[in-house]
Design a protein around this motif. Structure first.
Motif, PDB file in Angstrom:
ATOM      1  N   SER A 177     -29.566  50.588  43.548  1.00 55.39           N
ATOM      2  CA  SER A 177     -30.435  51.436  42.701  1.00 55.39           C
ATOM      3  C   SER A 177     -29.641  52.615  42.146  1.00 55.39           C
ATOM      4  O   SER A 177     -30.055  53.765  42.215  1.00 55.39           O
ATOM      5  CB  SER A 177     -31.638  51.931  43.515  1.00 55.39           C
ATOM      6  N   ARG A 178     -28.472  52.312  41.606  1.00 57.95           N
ATOM      7  CA  ARG A 178     -27.571  53.352  41.091  1.00 57.95           C
ATOM      8  C   ARG A 178     -28.248  54.309  40.104  1.00 57.95           C
ATOM      9  O   ARG A 178     -28.082  55.526  40.208  1.00 57.95           O
ATOM     10  CB  ARG A 178     -26.339  52.712  40.445  1.00 57.95           C
ATOM     11  N   PRO A 179     -29.047  53.831  39.127  1.00 56.33           N
ATOM     12  CA  PRO A 179     -29.673  54.777  38.192  1.00 56.33           C
ATOM     13  C   PRO A 179     -30.579  55.797  38.891  1.00 56.33           C
ATOM     14  O   PRO A 179     -30.603  56.972  38.508  1.00 56.33           O
ATOM     15  CB  PRO A 179     -30.483  53.882  37.250  1.00 56.33           C
ATOM     16  N   ILE A 180     -31.296  55.370  39.934  1.00 53.89           N
ATOM     17  CA  ILE A 180     -32.177  56.290  40.652  1.00 53.89           C
ATOM     18  C   ILE A 180     -31.352  57.278  41.469  1.00 53.89           C
ATOM     19  O   ILE A 180     -31.657  58.470  41.525  1.00 53.89           O
ATOM     20  CB  ILE A 180     -33.165  55.512  41.562  1.00 53.89           C
ATOM     21  N   SER A 181     -30.297  56.799  42.094  1.00 54.91           N
ATOM     22  CA  SER A 181     -29.404  57.682  42.838  1.00 54.91           C
ATOM     23  C   SER A 181     -28.820  58.751  41.921  1.00 54.91           C
ATOM     24  O   SER A 181     -28.785  59.933  42.267  1.00 54.91           O
ATOM     25  CB  SER A 181     -28.279  56.867  43.478  1.00 54.91           C
ATOM     26  N   ASN A 182     -28.387  58.336  40.744  1.00 52.38           N
ATOM     27  CA  ASN A 182     -27.852  59.298  39.768  1.00 52.38           C
ATOM     28  C   ASN A 182     -28.932  60.267  39.286  1.00 52.38           C
ATOM     29  O   ASN A 182     -28.664  61.453  39.092  1.00 52.38           O
ATOM     30  CB  ASN A 182     -27.244  58.560  38.574  1.00 52.38           C
ATOM     31  N   GLN A 183     -30.149  59.760  39.110  1.00 52.49           N
ATOM     32  CA  GLN A 183     -31.252  60.613  38.670  1.00 52.49           C
ATOM     33  C   GLN A 183     -31.552  61.696  39.714  1.00 52.49           C
ATOM     34  O   GLN A 183     -31.815  62.845  39.353  1.00 52.49           O
ATOM     35  CB  GLN A 183     -32.503  59.783  38.407  1.00 52.49           C
ATOM     36  N   VAL A 184     -31.498  61.341  40.987  1.00 49.28           N
ATOM     37  CA  VAL A 184     -31.722  62.328  42.051  1.00 49.28           C
ATOM     38  C   VAL A 184     -30.684  63.437  41.955  1.00 49.28           C
ATOM     39  O   VAL A 184     -31.024  64.625  41.995  1.00 49.28           O
ATOM     40  CB  VAL A 184     -31.689  61.661  43.443  1.00 49.28           C
ATOM     41  N   ALA A 185     -29.418  63.063  41.821  1.00 49.79           N
ATOM     42  CA  ALA A 185     -28.353  64.063  41.716  1.00 49.79           C
ATOM     43  C   ALA A 185     -28.576  64.974  40.515  1.00 49.79           C
ATOM     44  O   ALA A 185     -28.460  66.202  40.618  1.00 49.79           O
ATOM     45  CB  ALA A 185     -26.992  63.367  41.625  1.00 49.79           C
ATOM     46  N   GLU A 186     -28.916  64.380  39.391  1.00 51.38           N
ATOM     47  CA  GLU A 186     -29.114  65.159  38.167  1.00 51.38           C
ATOM     48  C   GLU A 186     -30.378  66.022  38.234  1.00 51.38           C
ATOM     49  O   GLU A 186     -30.321  67.228  37.977  1.00 51.38           O
ATOM     50  CB  GLU A 186     -29.190  64.214  36.970  1.00 51.38           C
ATOM     51  N   ASP A 187     -31.503  65.424  38.597  1.00 51.14           N
ATOM     52  CA  ASP A 187     -32.775  66.152  38.592  1.00 51.14           C
ATOM     53  C   ASP A 187     -32.832  67.251  39.646  1.00 51.14           C
ATOM     54  O   ASP A 187     -33.454  68.296  39.428  1.00 51.14           O
ATOM     55  CB  ASP A 187     -33.958  65.201  38.814  1.00 51.14           C
ATOM     56  N   LEU A 188     -32.192  67.012  40.794  1.00 58.44           N
ATOM     57  CA  LEU A 188     -32.280  67.984  41.883  1.00 58.44           C
ATOM     58  C   LEU A 188     -31.060  68.890  41.961  1.00 58.44           C
ATOM     59  O   LEU A 188     -31.021  69.820  42.760  1.00 58.44           O
ATOM     60  CB  LEU A 188     -32.509  67.262  43.209  1.00 58.44           C
ATOM     61  N   GLY A 189     -30.051  68.624  41.139  1.00 55.57           N
ATOM     62  CA  GLY A 189     -28.894  69.503  41.057  1.00 55.57           C
ATOM     63  C   GLY A 189     -27.999  69.467  42.281  1.00 55.57           C
ATOM     64  O   GLY A 189     -27.370  70.469  42.616  1.00 55.57           O
ATOM     65  N   VAL A 190     -27.932  68.312  42.955  1.00 55.66           N
ATOM     66  CA  VAL A 190     -27.100  68.174  44.140  1.00 55.66           C
ATOM     67  C   VAL A 190     -26.094  67.060  43.898  1.00 55.66           C
ATOM     68  O   VAL A 190     -26.474  65.938  43.573  1.00 55.66           O
ATOM     69  CB  VAL A 190     -27.955  67.843  45.391  1.00 55.66           C
ATOM     70  N   LYS A 191     -24.805  67.386  44.050  1.00 55.08           N
ATOM     71  CA  LYS A 191     -23.752  66.402  43.852  1.00 55.08           C
ATOM     72  C   LYS A 191     -23.997  65.178  44.723  1.00 55.08           C
ATOM     73  O   LYS A 191     -24.306  65.289  45.909  1.00 55.08           O
ATOM     74  CB  LYS A 191     -22.404  67.029  44.203  1.00 55.08           C
ATOM     75  N   HIS A 192     -23.835  63.996  44.149  1.00 54.63           N
ATOM     76  CA  HIS A 192     -24.040  62.738  44.874  1.00 54.63           C
ATOM     77  C   HIS A 192     -22.997  62.552  45.962  1.00 54.63           C
ATOM     78  O   HIS A 192     -21.806  62.762  45.739  1.00 54.63           O
ATOM     79  CB  HIS A 192     -23.980  61.549  43.914  1.00 54.63           C
ATOM     80  N   GLN A 193     -23.489  62.150  47.135  1.00 49.66           N
ATOM     81  CA  GLN A 193     -22.632  61.697  48.217  1.00 49.66           C
ATOM     82  C   GLN A 193     -23.353  60.554  48.914  1.00 49.66           C
ATOM     83  O   GLN A 193     -24.551  60.377  48.730  1.00 49.66           O
ATOM     84  CB  GLN A 193     -22.345  62.826  49.194  1.00 49.66           C
ATOM     85  N   SER A 194     -22.607  59.813  49.711  1.00 48.09           N
ATOM     86  CA  SER A 194     -23.230  58.716  50.438  1.00 48.09           C
ATOM     87  C   SER A 194     -22.439  58.470  51.708  1.00 48.09           C
ATOM     88  O   SER A 194     -21.214  58.323  51.639  1.00 48.09           O
ATOM     89  CB  SER A 194     -23.248  57.465  49.566  1.00 48.09           C
ATOM     90  N   PRO A 195     -23.131  58.469  52.834  1.00 54.07           N
ATOM     91  CA  PRO A 195     -24.555  58.722  53.010  1.00 54.07           C
ATOM     92  C   PRO A 195     -24.859  60.204  52.816  1.00 54.07           C
ATOM     93  O   PRO A 195     -23.999  61.059  53.019  1.00 54.07           O
ATOM     94  CB  PRO A 195     -24.814  58.297  54.453  1.00 54.07           C
ATOM     95  N   GLN A 196     -26.091  60.451  52.438  1.00 53.51           N
ATOM     96  CA  GLN A 196     -26.527  61.830  52.173  1.00 53.51           C
ATOM     97  C   GLN A 196     -28.019  61.924  52.473  1.00 53.51           C
ATOM     98  O   GLN A 196     -28.765  60.984  52.219  1.00 53.51           O
ATOM     99  CB  GLN A 196     -26.266  62.174  50.704  1.00 53.51           C
ATOM    100  N   VAL A 197     -28.421  63.067  53.002  1.00 50.71           N
ATOM    101  CA  VAL A 197     -29.836  63.340  53.227  1.00 50.71           C
ATOM    102  C   VAL A 197     -30.192  64.628  52.506  1.00 50.71           C
ATOM    103  O   VAL A 197     -29.452  65.619  52.565  1.00 50.71           O
ATOM    104  CB  VAL A 197     -30.166  63.484  54.731  1.00 50.71           C
TER     105      VAL A 197
END
Length: 122
Positions: A65-85
């Motif tokens: 679900s890459r687009p949703i993962s990217n949307q979370v990073a963008e919408d919430l302003g938190v750099k993507h990491q994995s695993p991440q909580v």
């Protein structure tokens, strides 16, 4: 047991963000191919099994679900990491951690407000 939901589309993500107005929500970003993420997923599952039904725990599979993962990073302003909580309240990230710090103990402490908010620009 905490409520659990997988997030795989924008509509569900928006519902989760709205839900965070009523109660705190964890978003777990999980890579299904990473051993560190597999260990973190076990920690999250332990948290789910030991927590009250008042908390919502969600999971985004970052590869599937890459687009949703990217949307979370963008919408919430938190750099993507994995695993991440991410811990959300009122549609805002109030705490986040990643990698080996994703533990049942840290999730419990974050929910109780015992851990100070981490730098959101990890």
């Amino acid at each position: 047991m905490a409520e659990f939901k997988e997030v795989s589309n924008s509509q569900t993500l928006n519902e989760i963000l709205d839900e965070s107005i009523q109660r705190k929500v964890f978003i777990f970003k999980h890579s299904t191919t990473c051993p560190i993420s597999a260990r973190a997923w076990q920690e999250v599952q332990n948290f789910i099994n030991q927590s009250s039904s008042e908390i919502l725990v969600t999971m985004i599979k970052v590869i599937e679900s890459r687009p949703i993962s990217n949307q979370v990073a963008e919408d919430l302003g938190v750099k993507h990491q994995s695993p991440q909580v991410l811990l959300l309240s009122d549609r805002q990230v109030i705490w986040t951690t990643s990698h080996q710090s994703v533990t049942q103990a840290n999730l419990i402490k974050a929910l109780a407000g015992e851990i100070q908010p981490f730098n959101l620009n990890l």
